[in-house]
Every structure is written in structure tokens, then in C-alpha cells.
Design an enzyme around this catalytic site. Structure first.
Site, PDB file in Angstrom:
ATOM      1  N   TYR A 533      24.620  68.746  33.242  1.00  0.00           N
ATOM      2  CA  TYR A 533      26.067  68.952  33.071  1.00  0.00           C
ATOM      3  C   TYR A 533      26.732  68.528  34.379  1.00  0.00           C
ATOM      4  O   TYR A 533      26.765  69.271  35.354  1.00  0.00           O
ATOM      5  CB  TYR A 533      26.365  70.413  32.738  1.00  0.00           C
ATOM      6  CG  TYR A 533      27.841  70.740  32.662  1.00  0.00           C
ATOM      7  CD1 TYR A 533      28.724  69.933  31.967  1.00  0.00           C
ATOM      8  CD2 TYR A 533      28.349  71.869  33.292  1.00  0.00           C
ATOM      9  CE1 TYR A 533      30.069  70.234  31.899  1.00  0.00           C
ATOM     10  CE2 TYR A 533      29.693  72.192  33.219  1.00  0.00           C
ATOM     11  CZ  TYR A 533      30.548  71.362  32.533  1.00  0.00           C
ATOM     12  OH  TYR A 533      31.882  71.659  32.465  1.00  0.00           O
ATOM     13  N   ASP A 572      26.282  66.052  29.257  1.00  0.00           N
ATOM     14  CA  ASP A 572      27.700  65.738  29.468  1.00  0.00           C
ATOM     15  C   ASP A 572      27.836  65.097  30.844  1.00  0.00           C
ATOM     16  O   ASP A 572      27.743  65.771  31.868  1.00  0.00           O
ATOM     17  CB  ASP A 572      28.518  67.027  29.378  1.00  0.00           C
ATOM     18  CG  ASP A 572      30.008  66.783  29.545  1.00  0.00           C
ATOM     19  OD1 ASP A 572      30.408  65.614  29.686  1.00  0.00           O
ATOM     20  OD2 ASP A 572      30.772  67.768  29.538  1.00  0.00           O
TER      21      ASP A 572
END
Length: 679
Positions: A533, A572
Site C-alpha cells: 500500500y 494500491d
């Protein structure tokens, strides 16, 4: 001059009568025969109000002609000021010749007194109330005491008064003391003429008497007794302004405990010690009592001035507030009037979009295109309000669509998530930014596992510490869970794997980022899996520098692993690499996720020997996004970004079978991506 003669005759008549000792007692003239005329002028200015009391009581007590010759000495008692009294004993001709101006005033006062009997209906009522107070006794007993004790201090007090009120009275004669108040008396004599002209019985001489009385009243503060009586009597006359009368009555009651002259001096001292505002009020009251009926109108004016000033001060503050509120309401009203149709039409559009979603996705795009120009026509203020409305409508429609889709997905399990028969795979990796694990669970996020049945399930932005994990996710049947989220962390990542990894490493080896929980690395037999992330640069790029530090660390870390085994990076990445990867590239060049710095770092990462699997399979596909903001109904209009990636080492690209974006799966502002491998 004929008035002077009349005074002489009256003085001679009074000399034979027993009324002479009273002025002698009041005046103490024997001791002051040798005093100069200046001293005589000073003392009368102080005793003027007491003389008025005596005259008023004498007029109210007897209306016969016998009282009139006594009124002359009372006028002389107005000359308690020691002038006429000294004239009676020390030589009438000489004393009368000196205070010529005063003699005229005394005659002016003595002449209109029989005329006062005409409007006795109004004047006698308050005077009759003054009768119970023994005015002649006070004249005989208390005034000499007050004067004997306070003749010199009265001068000092008069000086003190004059400093604050009328500085000309102590240093000047009777004419000089009368001149400065004449200007004020003229201003206040006008209402007396107007008010006294109504009965039509009073002549010009009476007006002059009122003026002289007003002048004397201003020169002294000893009128507290008359003020008290007038204040007690005024409520009868003050029927017109009841509010002002109530205030006056209260103020009169406050002054009541000082009926005697000694008390008057004390009250005067207290008033002098008090601030000038409080001293100004009794002045105006004294003027009002001398003017008679004018007190009705003058008192509200004088008393209303401080209140008006306060009201203005208080009014000025709320008044602009009201104006600002009104102006703001007008401005907001325009916005609201414009916003109301937008809010009314938009939910209607949202309602139309909700059933359209259930029917066709193409119709959604058409409706979005139709809605865009309509929004473009509206003002910016209305646009600012649109996101809130769209968020609500979007959330409602998304929930409805979610339930509908989950039902359809349950029924269309194999059709919606299965690959064609000609594509063979043996490994399915799914990645999803859930934007909060607990909220995601409430939105039935776990259904994806039942529908997709991934071999490895990677989660980002769980926002849930290890000791706060819900029971639903602590143990998923058939999966080995690996969690990373430090207490208070806002990021958090997790891996659910059916295959037991050889080794799991938490973090990137840097406290700045590992304390939050941004990366988990799982080593398998044929590759390394990195669930990541990447930090967001934030609004106004406040976190761009930490983001750049992260990029360097991450590139070094990935390069080290890639030297050992092929690397699969899922998660992400918080960047849209190419303009095709977001809906509005031109408008977002300075926003986090599409800055040139972030895009360059992504290019550098790919230059290390990694491939974007989606663009490898679909290099020209547009409208393929994995993130939509909650604002402006972006997801329904498919105004999004492709922020979620699956990067693999170049030598691992032949093993990639398919890359799917599951945009139909709701529960977060991101959607899951699924990558199929054939290893």
C-alpha cells in the site's frame, strides 16, 4: 424702575408685619452687613432652590391677597440668597440699586404669582402634595443650620459642582451665572411655550419666570427636595410616556431618603463623587421640575439619551449582523434557489440511474453524458453542493445495486467470475483496497471470496490493528492469514493464502513506514509476492517528499528480491501511470496520483525489469479504472483512476493468463482486481 419702587413699598409693608424675622433668621444678615456685594452674589446662587420651595408652599397654602405681600418676601426669600433680606435691614435703596437685575427678576417672579392661580388645576395638585412638608419650618430652622455650617463649604462644593457642571457660576456674578444657562434655557423654553400655550392662560411674564427659574435650577443641585416631590407627582402627569415615568419613579425613590438640606448636601457630594453621567441626570431633573410640564417631555429625552446611545451601540452590533445575515441569506438564497432545483433534479437523475444500473451499463454512460452539460450550466456554488447530494444518492444507489449485484453474482457465480474454457490457469491472485476492514465487512465484502475463490487474497488499507480484528476475518476456512497493522495505524495490509508461504516478512525495513503497516512479503516456491500500500502524496502534495523517499526504498527492496526469484507486486500503487489510466488527466496534473514526480517513479520501477500486466494485455483499453471518489457520483459516471496494479518480473510475464477488473464489486471506493497465472 417702577418695579423697584414696588419692591420698596412691599418691603416697607413687610417691615411692619411679623414676617420680617424669618428672612433675618434665614439670612443671618447682621453678621454679613460689612460683606462685599460679591459675597452676596455667591450665597444667593445656592439658596435659590429653597426659596422656590417656600414660594410654592406659600402659594399652595393660601390664595388670598394677604399671601401676596408675603410672596414678596418669599421672592426676597428667593433672595434667601441674602440679598433682599439684607436690603430690608441694611438700607433698602442702596441694596436694591446694586442687584438691579435681580430686583427685576424678583418682580418678575412676584408679578406672575397671582396669574399662577388661573391654571391652579394643574399646578396646585403637586403643590398641595408639597404642603405636608413643613416648608416654612425648614426655612426657619434647617436652612440657617445648613448655611451657618456650610456657607464656606458650599462655596467649595459649588466650585466642585461648577468644575463638572457649570464652571461660570462660582467666579461670576448673577448675570454671568445666568448667561451660560440662557442658551440651554432657550432650547428648553421653546417646549414650555408650546406646552403652556395650550391652556392659553399664561402670559409672557410667566414664561420669563420659567426661564429664570430654570436658570437658577441649573445653577444649583439643592433642588433635590423639589425633585423628589416632582418625581412623586410626575407619575400623574406622565401618563403619556408610562415607560419613562416608571423609570423616573424608581430614580425618585432612590433620592427620597434625603428630604432635609443636610441630606441634600450629602446627596450632592455623593453625586459629585459619582461619574459625570450620574451627575448629569439630576441636573436635567432639576430643570424639568422648574419647567413644570416640560418635565414630561424633557425627562424622556435626557434619560433616553444614554439609553439611546446604548441602544445604538447594541443596535449597531446586531444590526450589521442582521444585515449580514440578510445579505448572506440573499446570497445563500440565490444559491439555495439554484441549488434546490439541482438537488431536486439530481436525486431524480440518481433514481433514474439506479434502475438503469440494474438494466444496462451503457445507459449509465449515456445518462452521465446527459447530466454533465446540465451541471456545466449551473453555477459553481451549486456545483459545490452537488457532491454532497451525489454522495448520498450514490451511496443509496450503490447499496441497492450492491444487493442486486450480489444476488446476481451469487446466481451468476461461474459466468461472472470464471474465465473462458480456452484459458487455463492454476493460480488466482486477488487484490483489493478495502478502505477500512470493518466497514468493508458490513458491506458484505467477504462475498468476493465465495465468488472469486482466490488462491491468494491481498488486502490494503485495512485500518484495523491485529488485536481489533473482527472474528469474521480472524479465521477464514482454508486460508492462512497474515496481518500487518500497528496500533493506531491508518494503513494496514493483510494476506490470506491457501498455499503456505515459505517465509513472510513484514515491512520494508524502515521505521517511518513500517510503523504504519504498508507491505508484507510472502516467499513462495517459484516467486515472491509483495502486497503493498504505497503512501498517498495527499492533498496539495503535503506528503510528496515522504512518497519520494518510499519510492527509493521500494525500488531498492524490489530489485534485491528480483535478483533471487521472480517478483509479483500487487496492491494500491497510488498513481495513474499514463493519461489513459484516468478520466481527466489534464485537470489532475497537480493532484496526488498524477503528478509528474509520481509518474516518473513508476516509470523507473518498470525500468527495473517489471511489467504492468493489465497494459501488457490491454494496452489501449480506456475507461478501465479501479478507484472512484465518493463525490460527484463518480463511480456511476465512471470518472475514475486506475491505481491498483499487478506488476511482475519480465521473466514471469509468459505465465500471466488474464487480468480482470471487478468493477461490479462494491464495498469500497476501490474495486478488486484478479490476476490469473499458469505456473
Amino acid at each position: 424702575m417702577p418695579r423697584v419702587k414696588a419692591v420698596k413699598k412691599q418691603a416697607e409693608a413687610l417691615a411692619s408685619e411679623p414676617t420680617d424675622p424669618t428672612p433675618n433668621a434665614n439670612g443671618n444678615g447682621v453678621d454679613e452687613n460689612a460683606d462685599s456685594a460679591a459675597e452676596e452674589l455667591k450665597v444667593p446662587a445656592k439658596g435659590k432652590p429653597r426659596a422656590r420651595k417656600a414660594t410654592k408652599t406659600a402659594v399652595s397654602a393660601e390664595n388670598s391677597e394677604e399671601v401676596e405681600p408675603q410672596k414678596a418676601p418669599t421672592a426676597a426669600a428667593r433672595g434667601k440668597k441674602k440679598q433682599p433680606k439684607d436690603t430690608d435691614e441694611n438700607g433698602q435703596m442702596e441694596v436694591v440699586a446694586k442687584p438691579k437685575g435681580r430686583a427685576k427678576k424678583a418682580t418678575a417672579e412676584a408679578e406672575p404669582e397671582p396669574k399662577v392661580d388661573l391654571p391652579a388645576g394643574k399646578a396646585t395638585k403637586p403643590r398641595a402634595k408639597k404642603e405636608p412638608t413643613p416648608a416654612p419650618d425648614e426655612v426657619t430652622s434647617s436652612p440657617p443650620k445648613g448655611r451657618a455650617k456650610a456657607e464656606k463649604p458650599t462655596n467649595a462644593q459649588a466650585k466642585g459642582r461648577k468644575r463638572k457642571e457649570l464652571p461660570a457660576e462660582a467666579n461670576g456674578g448673577a448675570e454671568e451665572a445666568a448667561e451660560p444657562p440662557k442658551q440651554r434655557a432657550r432650547k428648553e423654553a421653546v417646549p414650555t411655550l408650546k406646552e403652556q400655550a395650550e391652556p392659553g392662560t399664561i402670559s409672557k411674564e410667566k414664561v420669563q419666570k420659567a426661564e429664570t427659574a430654570a436658570k437658577r435650577a441649573r445653577g444649583t443641585k439643592r433642588l433635590a427636595d423639589s425633585e423628589i416631590a416632582a418625581a412623586l407627582d410626575e407619575p400623574e402627569v406622565d401618563e403619556v410616556p408610562p415607560k419613562a415615568a416608571s423609570k423616573r419613579a424608581k430614580k425618585g425613590k432612590m433620592v427620597e431618603p434625603s428630604p432635609e438640606t443636610v441630606g441634600d448636601f450629602q446627596s450632592v457630594q455623593e453625586e459629585v463623587e459619582s461619574p459625570p453621567k450620574t451627575a448629569a441626570a439630576p441636573k436635567k431633573r432639576a430643570k424639568k421640575t422648574t419647567n413644570g410640564e416640560t418635565a414630561v417631555e424633557l425627562e424622556p429625552k435626557t434619560k433616553a439619551k444614554p439609553t439611546k446611545q446604548r441602544a445604538k451601540k447594541e443596535g449597531k452590533e446586531p444590526a450589521p449582523g442582521k444585515k449580514q445575515k440578510k445579505s448572506a441569506d440573499k446570497e445563500n438564497g440565490v444559491v439555495e434557489e439554484e441549488a434546490k432545483p439541482s438537488t431536486e433534479t439530481k436525486p431524480a437523475k440518481g433514481r433514474k440511474k439506479a434502475p438503469v444500473k440494474a438494466e444496462d451499463v451503457e445507459d449509465i454512460e449515456e445518462a452521465a453524458e446527459e447530466s454533465k452539460p446540465a451541471r456545466g450550466r449551473k453555477k459553481a456554488a451549486a456545483k459545490a453542493e452537488e457532491p454532497d447530494v451525489d454522495e448520498e444518492s450514490g451511496s443509496k444507489t450503490t447499496k441497492k445495486a450492491k444487493k442486486a449485484e450480489t444476488k446476481t453474482t451469487v446466481t451468476l457465480d461461474k459466468d461472472a467470475f470464471a474465465l473462458p474454457a480456452d484459458k487455463e490457469f492454476n493460480l488466482k491472485i486477488c487484490s483489493w483496497n478495502v478502505a477500512g476492514l470493518r466497514a468493508w465487512l458490513k458491506k458484505d465484502g467477504l462475498q468476493l471470496i465465495d465468488l472469486e475463490e482466490p488462491d491468494i487474497f491481498c488486502l490494503q488499507e485495512t485500518k484495523c490493528a491485529n488485536d481489533q480484528l473482527p472474528e469474521e476475518v480472524t479465521r477464514l476456512p482454508g486460508y492462512h492469514p497474515y496481518w500487518l497493522c500497528m496500533p493506531g495505524g491508518y494503513a494496514g495490509v493483510a494476506i490470506y493464502s491457501k498455499i503456505m508461504p515459505i517465509h513472510v516478512e513484514y515491512g520494508i525495513g524502515n521505521e517511518e513506514f513500517d510503523d504504519v503497516g504498508r507491505m508484507i512479503t510472502a516467499e513462495y516456491e517459484k516467486f515472491y509476492l509483495i502486497n503493498v500500500y504505497v503512501p498517498n502524496s495527499g492533498r496539495k502534495l503535503v506528503n510528496l517528499e515522504p512518497r519520494m523517499r518510499w519510492e527509493k526504498l521500494f525500488q531498492a527492496y524490489v530489485k534485491k528480491l528480483d535478483a533471487l526469484k521472480p517478483v509479483v507486486i500487487c496492491g494500491d500503487m497510488n498513481v495513474s501511470h499514463m493519461p489513459i489510466d484516468l478520466e481527466n488527466p489534464k485537470n489532475n496534473t497537480k493532484n496526488a496520483g498524477f503528478t509528474q514526480e509520481e509518474r516518473d517513479k513508476m516509470t523507473e520501477l518498470l525500468g527495473l525489469g517489471f511489467v504492468d500486466t493489465f497494459r501488457h494485455l490491454y494496452p489501449d483499453r480506456k475507461g478501465a479504472y479501479t478507484f472512484w471518489t465518493y463525490m460527484a457520483n463518480a463511480r456511476a459516471r465512471n470518472v475514475g483512476w486506475r491505481l491498483d496494479y499487478c506488476l511482475v518480473s519480465e521473466r514471469f510475464v509468459p505465465k500471466v493468463v488474464e487480468h480482470e477488473i471487478r468493477s461490479q464489486c462494491l464495498g469500497s471506493d476501490h474495486c478488486p482486481i484478479t490476476i490469473f497465472f499458469n505456473i
